[in-house]
Design a protein around this motif. Structure first.
Motif, short mmCIF file in Angstrom:
data_model
loop_
_atom_site.label_atom_id
_atom_site.label_comp_id
_atom_site.label_asym_id
_atom_site.label_seq_id
_atom_site.Cartn_x
_atom_site.Cartn_y
_atom_site.Cartn_z
N GLN A 1 0.80 -1.23 0.00
CA GLN A 1 0.00 0.00 0.00
C GLN A 1 0.84 1.28 0.00
O GLN A 1 0.31 2.36 -0.24
CB GLN A 1 -1.04 0.00 1.14
N ILE A 2 2.16 1.17 0.26
CA ILE A 2 2.97 2.40 0.20
C ILE A 2 3.71 2.50 -1.12
O ILE A 2 4.52 3.41 -1.33
CB ILE A 2 3.97 2.52 1.38
N ASP A 3 3.41 1.57 -2.02
CA ASP A 3 4.13 1.49 -3.29
C ASP A 3 4.07 2.80 -4.09
O ASP A 3 5.02 3.15 -4.77
CB ASP A 3 3.52 0.34 -4.11
N ASN A 4 2.94 3.50 -4.01
CA ASN A 4 2.79 4.71 -4.82
C ASN A 4 3.04 5.99 -4.04
O ASN A 4 2.69 7.08 -4.50
CB ASN A 4 1.36 4.77 -5.40
N SER A 5 3.64 5.86 -2.87
CA SER A 5 3.83 7.03 -2.03
C SER A 5 4.73 8.06 -2.71
O SER A 5 5.64 7.73 -3.46
CB SER A 5 4.46 6.61 -0.70
N GLN A 6 4.45 9.33 -2.43
CA GLN A 6 5.27 10.42 -2.96
C GLN A 6 6.43 10.76 -2.03
O GLN A 6 7.25 11.61 -2.34
CB GLN A 6 4.40 11.68 -3.17
N ASP A 7 6.47 10.12 -0.87
CA ASP A 7 7.52 10.44 0.11
C ASP A 7 8.08 9.13 0.67
O ASP A 7 7.72 8.69 1.76
CB ASP A 7 6.93 11.32 1.23
N LEU A 8 8.97 8.52 -0.11
CA LEU A 8 9.45 7.19 0.28
C LEU A 8 10.33 7.24 1.52
O LEU A 8 10.27 6.33 2.36
CB LEU A 8 10.21 6.56 -0.89
N PHE A 9 11.12 8.29 1.68
CA PHE A 9 11.92 8.40 2.90
C PHE A 9 11.01 8.49 4.12
O PHE A 9 11.24 7.83 5.13
CB PHE A 9 12.86 9.61 2.83
N GLY A 10 9.95 9.30 3.98
CA GLY A 10 8.97 9.40 5.06
C GLY A 10 8.33 8.05 5.37
O GLY A 10 8.05 7.74 6.53
N GLU A 11 8.12 7.25 4.33
CA GLU A 11 7.53 5.92 4.54
C GLU A 11 8.46 5.02 5.34
O GLU A 11 8.02 4.21 6.16
CB GLU A 11 7.19 5.25 3.20
N ILE A 12 9.76 5.15 5.08
CA ILE A 12 10.72 4.34 5.85
C ILE A 12 10.67 4.74 7.32
O ILE A 12 10.61 3.89 8.21
CB ILE A 12 12.15 4.50 5.28
N LEU A 13 10.64 6.06 7.58
CA LEU A 13 10.54 6.52 8.97
C LEU A 13 9.25 5.99 9.60
O LEU A 13 9.25 5.52 10.75
CB LEU A 13 10.55 8.05 9.04
N LYS A 14 8.15 6.05 8.84
CA LYS A 14 6.86 5.61 9.37
C LYS A 14 6.88 4.11 9.68
O LYS A 14 6.38 3.67 10.71
CB LYS A 14 5.75 5.90 8.34
N PHE A 15 7.49 3.34 8.77
CA PHE A 15 7.59 1.89 9.00
C PHE A 15 8.41 1.61 10.26
O PHE A 15 8.05 0.77 11.09
CB PHE A 15 8.22 1.21 7.78
N MET A 16 9.51 2.34 10.43
CA MET A 16 10.34 2.11 11.61
C MET A 16 9.64 2.56 12.89
O MET A 16 9.87 1.98 13.96
CB MET A 16 11.69 2.81 11.44
N ASP A 17 8.78 3.57 12.78
CA ASP A 17 7.97 3.95 13.95
C ASP A 17 7.05 2.81 14.35
O ASP A 17 6.82 2.56 15.55
CB ASP A 17 7.13 5.20 13.64
N ILE A 18 6.49 2.12 13.35
CA ILE A 18 5.63 0.97 13.65
C ILE A 18 6.45 -0.12 14.33
O ILE A 18 5.99 -0.75 15.29
CB ILE A 18 4.97 0.44 12.36
N VAL A 19 7.69 -0.33 13.86
CA VAL A 19 8.57 -1.32 14.50
C VAL A 19 8.76 -0.97 15.98
O VAL A 19 8.66 -1.83 16.85
CB VAL A 19 9.93 -1.39 13.77
N LEU A 20 9.01 0.33 16.25
CA LEU A 20 9.19 0.75 17.65
C LEU A 20 7.91 0.50 18.46
O LEU A 20 7.98 0.07 19.61
CB LEU A 20 9.57 2.24 17.72
N GLU A 21 6.76 0.78 17.83
CA GLU A 21 5.49 0.55 18.54
C GLU A 21 5.29 -0.94 18.84
O GLU A 21 4.86 -1.31 19.94
CB GLU A 21 4.31 1.09 17.72
N LEU A 22 5.59 -1.79 17.87
CA LEU A 22 5.45 -3.24 18.09
C LEU A 22 6.42 -3.71 19.18
O LEU A 22 6.06 -4.51 20.04
CB LEU A 22 5.70 -4.01 16.79
#
Lengths: 201, 201
Positions: free
Chosen positions: B76-97
């Motif tokens: 679902q993030i494949d078409n994102s316009q801010d891929l660096f932001g998506e990496i940060l967001k994914f890592m935030d989820i890792v921290l939450e988990l």
């Protein structure tokens, strides 16, 4: 009672630890019996008991030995003129240890054992805290000397360097294609960019 | 033979997995009996067997579910316009988990089980390879768009982001003082400096 020669006693303990590590690497903690450790060390169970009363005590001694070696390592770099270089060197050693199948499988066995055994967990946690403190002091001094960039809390930096160390062993466990020694260049790039932002990489 | 309603069948499987996760979190894989999972799910052993023949099959299903969820996330993030932001967001989820004691203890249980069970190890390795591929594609596209800096091989970058993910769970296991959510700022700093050298941090 026979007199105990402290040097001989210590040498015998080292011999047992080496034998135990060989067995643990081969079959894991739980797959290894004390009888097998005795056979590997070439001694009787009664004799082994004289040095380590349980398999648990042997595992604890392995963690303790690793802690002492790490502490000695950090003590000897205390006066280094190139603290950033020392961090790179330390991480190179981590990659070398992770590339050694005996060491990395033992590290994973210890991590798994720490999940099941509170006493081993306490030893691992103490060892880890000591290493983080040493790393934080290096980062603090390196920042004071301008060897690394500003803007990073030394304790937080030490946390993430520790996370990278854990991560190296995690990669070895999970990805058969991960070759620690081939990752030296990228790890140096990561550490340089993280710790010396603005340096040419 | 009774007809099976696929939706009901799937719902029942989810119910069993949820019950199993509750039990595993409480007592670990090896400390949990199938009888306890049945009790938690409110069903008979014969009924459980209809969905999962063994405890092993339940563990495998948990890994598989995590794999599917991660794959869906990256799709679902494949078409994102801010891929660096998506990496940060994914890592935030890792921290939450990692900050969720149930999830992090389950992750550690799975890692330990993968050491003992080759089939679980194969599933974990396949899941990990899929995640790394997704991360490498994001890094490749982000570099092509100039969202992240040059000089980093996407596959190597993905390896080290994966190492950081492993490392977060390693820290939780080893350091009781490590609070994943409090490390968000430093992790963002690390990722920004690593992936966007030259950006002001």
């Amino acid at each position: 009672m026979r007199k105990v020669d402290p040097e001989k006693f210590e040498a015998k303990k080292q011999q047992i630890l080496a034998a135990a590590i060989t067995c643990f690497t081969r079959k894991g903690f739980h797959g290894t019996s004390t009888a097998e450790i005795c056979a590997e060390a070439g001694m009787s169970p009664g004799n082994l008991f004289h040095y380590y009363p349980t398999k648990h005590a042997i595992i604890a001694a392995i963690v303790e030995q690793d802690r002492r070696e790490t502490a000695a390592y950090f003590a000897q770099i205390d006066n280094s003129q190139d603290l950033f270089g020392e961090i790179l060197k330390f991480m190179d050693i981590v990659l070398e240890l992770a590339a050694d199948p005996a060491y990395s499988s033992l590290a994973l066995e210890i991590a798994a054992e720490a999940m099941r055994d509170q006493q081993i967990a306490a030893l691992v946690t103490a060892h880890d805290a000591e290493m983080r403190t040493a790393l934080a002091l290096i980062l603090r001094d390196a920042a004071a000397r301008g060897e690394i960039g500003p803007g990073l809390d030394p304790a937080d930096g030490a946390q993430w360097i520790s996370a990278l160390i854990d991560g190296v062993f995690g990669r070895v466990a999970v990805d058969p294609g991960f070759k620690p020694l081939e990752q030296k260049k990228t790890l140096h790039l990561l550490l340089t960019r993280f710790l010396r932002p603005g340096a040419t990489t």
